[in-house]
Design a protein around this motif. Sequence first.
Motif, PDB file in Angstrom:
ATOM      1  N   LEU A  32       0.914  -1.823  -0.192  1.00  0.00           N
ATOM      2  CA  LEU A  32       0.221   0.057  -0.043  1.00  0.00           C
ATOM      3  C   LEU A  32       1.621   0.824  -0.305  1.00  0.00           C
ATOM      4  O   LEU A  32       1.472   1.497   0.734  1.00  0.00           O
ATOM      5  CB  LEU A  32      -0.812  -0.213   1.148  1.00  0.00           C
ATOM      6  CG  LEU A  32      -1.808   1.070   1.259  1.00  0.00           C
ATOM      7  CD1 LEU A  32      -2.861   1.306   0.387  1.00  0.00           C
ATOM      8  CD2 LEU A  32      -3.037   0.930   2.731  1.00  0.00           C
ATOM      9  N   ILE A  33       0.564   1.966  -0.798  1.00  0.00           N
ATOM     10  CA  ILE A  33       1.619   3.597  -1.152  1.00  0.00           C
ATOM     11  C   ILE A  33       0.145   4.341  -1.432  1.00  0.00           C
ATOM     12  O   ILE A  33      -0.783   4.309  -1.155  1.00  0.00           O
ATOM     13  CB  ILE A  33       2.282   3.498  -2.172  1.00  0.00           C
ATOM     14  CG1 ILE A  33       1.249   3.679  -3.431  1.00  0.00           C
ATOM     15  CG2 ILE A  33       3.510   2.577  -2.167  1.00  0.00           C
ATOM     16  CD1 ILE A  33       2.681   3.966  -4.965  1.00  0.00           C
ATOM     17  N   ASN A  34       1.055   5.546  -0.964  1.00  0.00           N
ATOM     18  CA  ASN A  34       0.473   6.732  -0.956  1.00  0.00           C
ATOM     19  C   ASN A  34      -0.706   7.621  -0.552  1.00  0.00           C
ATOM     20  O   ASN A  34      -2.033   7.426  -0.464  1.00  0.00           O
ATOM     21  CB  ASN A  34      -0.735   7.077  -2.721  1.00  0.00           C
ATOM     22  CG  ASN A  34       0.524   7.226  -3.336  1.00  0.00           C
ATOM     23  OD1 ASN A  34       1.642   7.773  -3.126  1.00  0.00           O
ATOM     24  ND2 ASN A  34      -0.023   6.709  -5.089  1.00  0.00           N
ATOM     25  N   ILE A  35      -0.685   6.315   1.224  1.00  0.00           N
ATOM     26  CA  ILE A  35      -1.526   6.576   2.543  1.00  0.00           C
ATOM     27  C   ILE A  35      -2.204   7.490   2.518  1.00  0.00           C
ATOM     28  O   ILE A  35      -1.672   8.721   3.368  1.00  0.00           O
ATOM     29  CB  ILE A  35      -0.426   5.347   3.415  1.00  0.00           C
ATOM     30  CG1 ILE A  35      -0.314   4.528   2.690  1.00  0.00           C
ATOM     31  CG2 ILE A  35      -1.684   5.015   4.393  1.00  0.00           C
ATOM     32  CD1 ILE A  35       0.960   3.589   3.992  1.00  0.00           C
ATOM     33  N   VAL A  36      -3.178   7.456   2.961  1.00  0.00           N
ATOM     34  CA  VAL A  36      -4.435   8.379   3.190  1.00  0.00           C
ATOM     35  C   VAL A  36      -5.102   7.964   4.646  1.00  0.00           C
ATOM     36  O   VAL A  36      -5.185   6.587   4.581  1.00  0.00           O
ATOM     37  CB  VAL A  36      -5.329   8.618   2.657  1.00  0.00           C
ATOM     38  CG1 VAL A  36      -6.240   9.997   3.316  1.00  0.00           C
ATOM     39  CG2 VAL A  36      -4.611   9.673   1.641  1.00  0.00           C
ATOM     40  N   ASN A  37      -4.472   8.510   6.018  1.00  0.00           N
ATOM     41  CA  ASN A  37      -5.271   8.295   7.454  1.00  0.00           C
ATOM     42  C   ASN A  37      -7.066   8.584   6.741  1.00  0.00           C
ATOM     43  O   ASN A  37      -7.099   9.318   7.582  1.00  0.00           O
ATOM     44  CB  ASN A  37      -5.054   8.555   8.195  1.00  0.00           C
ATOM     45  CG  ASN A  37      -3.097   7.625   8.452  1.00  0.00           C
ATOM     46  OD1 ASN A  37      -3.693   6.765   8.259  1.00  0.00           O
ATOM     47  ND2 ASN A  37      -2.406   8.359   8.683  1.00  0.00           N
ATOM     48  N   ASN A  38      -8.033   7.457   7.105  1.00  0.00           N
ATOM     49  CA  ASN A  38      -9.293   7.624   7.251  1.00  0.00           C
ATOM     50  C   ASN A  38      -9.582   7.716   8.705  1.00  0.00           C
ATOM     51  O   ASN A  38      -9.304   7.040   9.816  1.00  0.00           O
ATOM     52  CB  ASN A  38      -9.938   6.613   6.838  1.00  0.00           C
ATOM     53  CG  ASN A  38      -9.835   6.614   5.267  1.00  0.00           C
ATOM     54  OD1 ASN A  38      -9.239   7.893   4.586  1.00  0.00           O
ATOM     55  ND2 ASN A  38      -9.905   5.671   4.984  1.00  0.00           N
ATOM     56  N   PRO A  39     -11.072   8.256   9.146  1.00  0.00           N
ATOM     57  CA  PRO A  39     -11.358   8.720  10.075  1.00  0.00           C
ATOM     58  C   PRO A  39     -11.607   7.376  10.401  1.00  0.00           C
ATOM     59  O   PRO A  39     -12.000   6.623  10.083  1.00  0.00           O
ATOM     60  CB  PRO A  39     -13.184   9.503  10.098  1.00  0.00           C
ATOM     61  CG  PRO A  39     -12.175  10.902   9.026  1.00  0.00           C
ATOM     62  CD  PRO A  39     -11.463   9.748   7.523  1.00  0.00           C
ATOM     63  N   ASP A  40     -11.395   7.219  12.035  1.00  0.00           N
ATOM     64  CA  ASP A  40     -11.529   5.783  13.090  1.00  0.00           C
ATOM     65  C   ASP A  40     -13.606   5.738  12.564  1.00  0.00           C
ATOM     66  O   ASP A  40     -13.935   6.463  12.587  1.00  0.00           O
ATOM     67  CB  ASP A  40     -11.505   5.707  13.759  1.00  0.00           C
ATOM     68  CG  ASP A  40     -10.371   5.286  13.937  1.00  0.00           C
ATOM     69  OD1 ASP A  40      -9.589   5.221  13.436  1.00  0.00           O
ATOM     70  OD2 ASP A  40      -9.307   5.914  15.513  1.00  0.00           O
ATOM     71  N   THR A  41     -13.706   4.198  12.584  1.00  0.00           N
ATOM     72  CA  THR A  41     -15.080   4.274  12.647  1.00  0.00           C
ATOM     73  C   THR A  41     -15.371   2.776  13.731  1.00  0.00           C
ATOM     74  O   THR A  41     -14.919   1.734  14.116  1.00  0.00           O
ATOM     75  CB  THR A  41     -15.704   3.621  11.467  1.00  0.00           C
ATOM     76  OG1 THR A  41     -16.972   3.236  10.885  1.00  0.00           O
ATOM     77  CG2 THR A  41     -14.302   2.049  11.122  1.00  0.00           C
ATOM     78  N   HIS A  42     -16.177   2.948  13.988  1.00  0.00           N
ATOM     79  CA  HIS A  42     -16.994   1.167  14.809  1.00  0.00           C
ATOM     80  C   HIS A  42     -18.005   0.479  13.941  1.00  0.00           C
ATOM     81  O   HIS A  42     -18.834   1.073  13.226  1.00  0.00           O
ATOM     82  CB  HIS A  42     -17.660   2.005  15.982  1.00  0.00           C
ATOM     83  CG  HIS A  42     -17.460   2.556  17.172  1.00  0.00           C
ATOM     84  ND1 HIS A  42     -16.893   4.652  16.678  1.00  0.00           N
ATOM     85  CD2 HIS A  42     -16.286   1.447  18.303  1.00  0.00           C
ATOM     86  CE1 HIS A  42     -15.950   4.101  17.994  1.00  0.00           C
ATOM     87  NE2 HIS A  42     -16.356   3.043  18.602  1.00  0.00           N
ATOM     88  N   LEU A  43     -17.222  -1.146  14.032  1.00  0.00           N
ATOM     89  CA  LEU A  43     -17.750  -2.217  13.394  1.00  0.00           C
ATOM     90  C   LEU A  43     -18.592  -2.494  14.412  1.00  0.00           C
ATOM     91  O   LEU A  43     -18.435  -3.036  16.038  1.00  0.00           O
ATOM     92  CB  LEU A  43     -17.002  -2.928  12.279  1.00  0.00           C
ATOM     93  CG  LEU A  43     -15.938  -2.166  11.863  1.00  0.00           C
ATOM     94  CD1 LEU A  43     -14.429  -3.848  11.655  1.00  0.00           C
ATOM     95  CD2 LEU A  43     -16.538  -1.956  10.091  1.00  0.00           C
ATOM     96  N   GLN A  44     -19.910  -3.031  13.269  1.00  0.00           N
ATOM     97  CA  GLN A  44     -21.051  -3.770  14.564  1.00  0.00           C
ATOM     98  C   GLN A  44     -21.258  -5.407  14.291  1.00  0.00           C
ATOM     99  O   GLN A  44     -21.005  -5.252  12.860  1.00  0.00           O
ATOM    100  CB  GLN A  44     -22.733  -2.904  14.480  1.00  0.00           C
ATOM    101  CG  GLN A  44     -22.274  -1.747  14.705  1.00  0.00           C
ATOM    102  CD  GLN A  44     -22.062  -0.924  16.533  1.00  0.00           C
ATOM    103  OE1 GLN A  44     -22.460  -1.838  16.907  1.00  0.00           O
ATOM    104  NE2 GLN A  44     -21.597  -0.264  16.623  1.00  0.00           N
TER     105      GLN A  44
END
Length: 207
Positions: A57-69
């Motif tokens: 994985l390159i050009n990495i963008v960190n997305n907002p955290d989320t919650h998995l149900q």
Amino acid sequence: MFTLSSTLLIFVLLGHTLSAPTFLYIRDAQPSDNDLFASCPGGPGSKNVERADKCTLINIVNNPDTHLQYNVGNVQGNCEGGTNPVSLTVGGESTTETTTTASADLGIDFAGISIGGGIESEKSTSSTKSNSTSITVNPGRQAVMTMSVLAHSQSGNVQVNYGDRVDGHFIWFTGTVITQTIPTDEITFDVHETKCGTDPLDFTNTS
């Protein structure tokens, strides 16, 4: 009637015409993103390219955290027409795992495909959690244990490395962006109670 000078002029013009260079424009072949992803370690492979040594994985963008149900175990209910509350045990086990999605519909199942370089490569991609508890369920009600898992998310392109040249290159890059969602160990268990006769596994069901 042609003169000697006219004849010489014709030969000179023909000579320039015959010696004019011809330009050929040849476009390099390029594997499709389907071929690139399919050739990654753990992928199904592609008849068009060899197996890749690694995918990163390159050009990495960190997305907002989320919650998995997740639902944990089976639904328990007091739905038999009785008039008294009953004591029931809800819970069981559920497995969390890293999921990968693509920005384009490639028809690729990313399950099992190894793409390193991000958070996913730093921890296990699958984990099984279990929990149970006893609850009192009133008549006409049903319940199931739920599990909320904090997850990190990263997006980026993928660099694909080959041991031999593929269409003239050892390294190719996908134009398609993928997103990896990686569960953490931060987990909250709860009990989701709903009205009998409704969908007990629907997290939006507030009946």
